[in-house]
Design a protein around this motif. Structure first.
Motif, PDB file in Angstrom:
ATOM      1  N   THR A 125     -20.752 -48.627  20.821  1.00  0.00           N
ATOM      2  CA  THR A 125     -19.389 -48.401  21.284  1.00  0.00           C
ATOM      3  C   THR A 125     -18.791 -49.667  21.882  1.00  0.00           C
ATOM      4  O   THR A 125     -17.645 -50.026  21.596  1.00  0.00           O
ATOM      5  CB  THR A 125     -19.352 -47.274  22.332  1.00  0.00           C
ATOM      6  N   ASN A 126     -19.576 -50.346  22.715  1.00  0.00           N
ATOM      7  CA  ASN A 126     -19.070 -51.573  23.332  1.00  0.00           C
ATOM      8  C   ASN A 126     -18.809 -52.663  22.295  1.00  0.00           C
ATOM      9  O   ASN A 126     -17.830 -53.410  22.397  1.00  0.00           O
ATOM     10  CB  ASN A 126     -20.052 -52.077  24.386  1.00  0.00           C
ATOM     11  N   TRP A 127     -19.688 -52.765  21.310  1.00  0.00           N
ATOM     12  CA  TRP A 127     -19.463 -53.737  20.244  1.00  0.00           C
ATOM     13  C   TRP A 127     -18.143 -53.446  19.530  1.00  0.00           C
ATOM     14  O   TRP A 127     -17.321 -54.355  19.338  1.00  0.00           O
ATOM     15  CB  TRP A 127     -20.616 -53.692  19.252  1.00  0.00           C
ATOM     16  N   GLY A 128     -17.916 -52.195  19.183  1.00  0.00           N
ATOM     17  CA  GLY A 128     -16.678 -51.835  18.501  1.00  0.00           C
ATOM     18  C   GLY A 128     -15.451 -52.077  19.362  1.00  0.00           C
ATOM     19  O   GLY A 128     -14.417 -52.564  18.887  1.00  0.00           O
ATOM     20  N   MET A 129     -15.559 -51.755  20.657  1.00  0.00           N
ATOM     21  CA  MET A 129     -14.422 -51.937  21.552  1.00  0.00           C
ATOM     22  C   MET A 129     -14.128 -53.411  21.797  1.00  0.00           C
ATOM     23  O   MET A 129     -12.966 -53.824  21.923  1.00  0.00           O
ATOM     24  CB  MET A 129     -14.683 -51.215  22.873  1.00  0.00           C
ATOM     25  N   LYS A 130     -15.167 -54.235  21.853  1.00  0.00           N
ATOM     26  CA  LYS A 130     -14.953 -55.672  22.040  1.00  0.00           C
ATOM     27  C   LYS A 130     -14.255 -56.277  20.822  1.00  0.00           C
ATOM     28  O   LYS A 130     -13.356 -57.115  20.970  1.00  0.00           O
ATOM     29  CB  LYS A 130     -16.296 -56.364  22.293  1.00  0.00           C
ATOM     30  N   VAL A 131     -14.669 -55.867  19.637  1.00  0.00           N
ATOM     31  CA  VAL A 131     -14.008 -56.354  18.425  1.00  0.00           C
ATOM     32  C   VAL A 131     -12.558 -55.876  18.395  1.00  0.00           C
ATOM     33  O   VAL A 131     -11.642 -56.634  18.031  1.00  0.00           O
ATOM     34  CB  VAL A 131     -14.767 -55.882  17.167  1.00  0.00           C
ATOM     35  N   LEU A 132     -12.339 -54.619  18.789  1.00  0.00           N
ATOM     36  CA  LEU A 132     -10.975 -54.088  18.844  1.00  0.00           C
ATOM     37  C   LEU A 132     -10.130 -54.863  19.843  1.00  0.00           C
ATOM     38  O   LEU A 132      -8.963 -55.178  19.583  1.00  0.00           O
ATOM     39  CB  LEU A 132     -11.015 -52.603  19.218  1.00  0.00           C
ATOM     40  N   TRP A 133     -10.738 -55.176  21.006  1.00  0.00           N
ATOM     41  CA  TRP A 133     -10.034 -55.974  22.009  1.00  0.00           C
ATOM     42  C   TRP A 133      -9.607 -57.310  21.416  1.00  0.00           C
ATOM     43  O   TRP A 133      -8.490 -57.793  21.650  1.00  0.00           O
ATOM     44  CB  TRP A 133     -10.938 -56.213  23.217  1.00  0.00           C
ATOM     45  N   GLU A 134     -10.505 -57.938  20.691  1.00  0.00           N
ATOM     46  CA  GLU A 134     -10.195 -59.232  20.075  1.00  0.00           C
ATOM     47  C   GLU A 134      -9.006 -59.099  19.128  1.00  0.00           C
ATOM     48  O   GLU A 134      -8.105 -59.954  19.111  1.00  0.00           O
ATOM     49  CB  GLU A 134     -11.404 -59.751  19.316  1.00  0.00           C
ATOM     50  N   ALA A 135      -9.006 -58.026  18.336  1.00  0.00           N
ATOM     51  CA  ALA A 135      -7.903 -57.812  17.401  1.00  0.00           C
ATOM     52  C   ALA A 135      -6.590 -57.571  18.140  1.00  0.00           C
ATOM     53  O   ALA A 135      -5.538 -58.112  17.768  1.00  0.00           O
ATOM     54  CB  ALA A 135      -8.225 -56.626  16.488  1.00  0.00           C
ATOM     55  N   VAL A 136      -6.643 -56.766  19.195  1.00  0.00           N
ATOM     56  CA  VAL A 136      -5.439 -56.464  19.975  1.00  0.00           C
ATOM     57  C   VAL A 136      -4.878 -57.726  20.626  1.00  0.00           C
ATOM     58  O   VAL A 136      -3.656 -57.922  20.707  1.00  0.00           O
ATOM     59  CB  VAL A 136      -5.746 -55.395  21.046  1.00  0.00           C
ATOM     60  N   LEU A 137      -5.768 -58.602  21.082  1.00  0.00           N
ATOM     61  CA  LEU A 137      -5.347 -59.816  21.772  1.00  0.00           C
ATOM     62  C   LEU A 137      -5.038 -60.980  20.822  1.00  0.00           C
ATOM     63  O   LEU A 137      -4.772 -62.091  21.285  1.00  0.00           O
ATOM     64  CB  LEU A 137      -6.434 -60.251  22.759  1.00  0.00           C
ATOM     65  N   THR A 138      -5.047 -60.721  19.526  1.00  0.00           N
ATOM     66  CA  THR A 138      -4.775 -61.776  18.556  1.00  0.00           C
ATOM     67  C   THR A 138      -3.440 -62.480  18.797  1.00  0.00           C
ATOM     68  O   THR A 138      -3.375 -63.716  18.742  1.00  0.00           O
ATOM     69  CB  THR A 138      -4.842 -61.227  17.118  1.00  0.00           C
TER      70      THR A 138
END
Length: 246
Positions: free
Chosen positions: A199-212
């Protein structure tokens, strides 16, 4: 999404070795921000297991990914050799933080001071969490920087979004794969460790995408002021190498 053509064309292309030897206007500030966020996210949120809307995750995920965004900015703007310096600076800072916490927590409290139990709860991380944080950060951040630098060469500097998200996919996977089993296996159930890790791995990747968009803005602003575009050609990517040719 690419950098504006007028901005990209105004930058001088240099290799990683020249980038490592160059003096930059804002590098020190970016490195300071990177180390500060790294320390605070590990000190405050690493060991708390939180839940929101039925999703279980480590509370530190709310802020720790910002250090990966800054890590991407460091590699993209200043090159792998300078990012490597920052990773080692952060690693040493984490060691000192762990050492200082151990000494301060272990010191006998003064008579009349009743905060020892609460202090130990907040700052008394176990050796497993400390070890997990050190290994996870060190391995994950170097993978993140390596993948981003290599992808920049492969894409000829295009598609920054692909490089930042792609490097985070690998870097955060390595970080989580080390951190959660080392820190919590045997304390949490196997199911909890696996659930939080994925879950944390997925959320961190999502965070990266959101902060693009933020990454694009920061990278563009810094490159315009530094005046160079660093491509890590002929550079030794070993974490232990000095800045020099491969």
């Amino acid at each position: 999404m690419n950098a504006p053509a007028d901005t990209a064309s105004s930058l001088s292309r240099i290799d990683g070795l020249a980038g490592a030897r160059r003096h930059y206007r804002y590098f020190d500030y970016v490195m300071a921000g990177f180390v500060a966020i790294l320390l605070l996210s590990n000190l405050i949120g690493a060991s708390k297991l939180a839940s929101w809307q039925g999703v279980t995750f480590g509370a530190g995920i709310l802020f720790f990914p910002v250090s990966y965004v800054i890590g991407d900015v460091l590699t993209e703007v200043y090159g792998y050799a300078n990012a490597r310096r920052c990773v080692w600076a952060g690693f040493i800072a984490l060691i000192f933080m762990a050492f200082m916490s151990f000494i301060v927590v272990a010191m006998p409290p003064a008579d009349g001071w009743n905060g020892q139990a609460a202090y130990e709860m907040v700052f008394g991380s176990t050796w497993r969490i400390v070890l997990a944080s050190l290994i996870g950060f060190w391995a994950g951040e170097f993978v993140n920087s390596f993948v981003l630098a290599r992808m920049k060469l492969l894409t000829a500097g295009r598609h920054l979004w692909l490089r930042t998200i792609g490097s985070t996919v690998f870097g955060q996977a390595v970080d989580s794969a080390f951190f959660y089993p080392i820190a919590f296996l045997g304390i949490w159930t196997h199911e909890q460790v696996l659930t939080v890790m994925v879950t944390n791995w997925g959320m961190k990747v999502l965070w990266e995408a959101v902060l693009t968009p933020v990454t694009y803005a920061v990278v563009g602003w810094l490159k315009a002021r530094e005046g160079v575009e660093v491509f890590d050609e002929n550079l030794d990517f070993s974490p232990f190498a000095k800045a020099g040719p491969a």
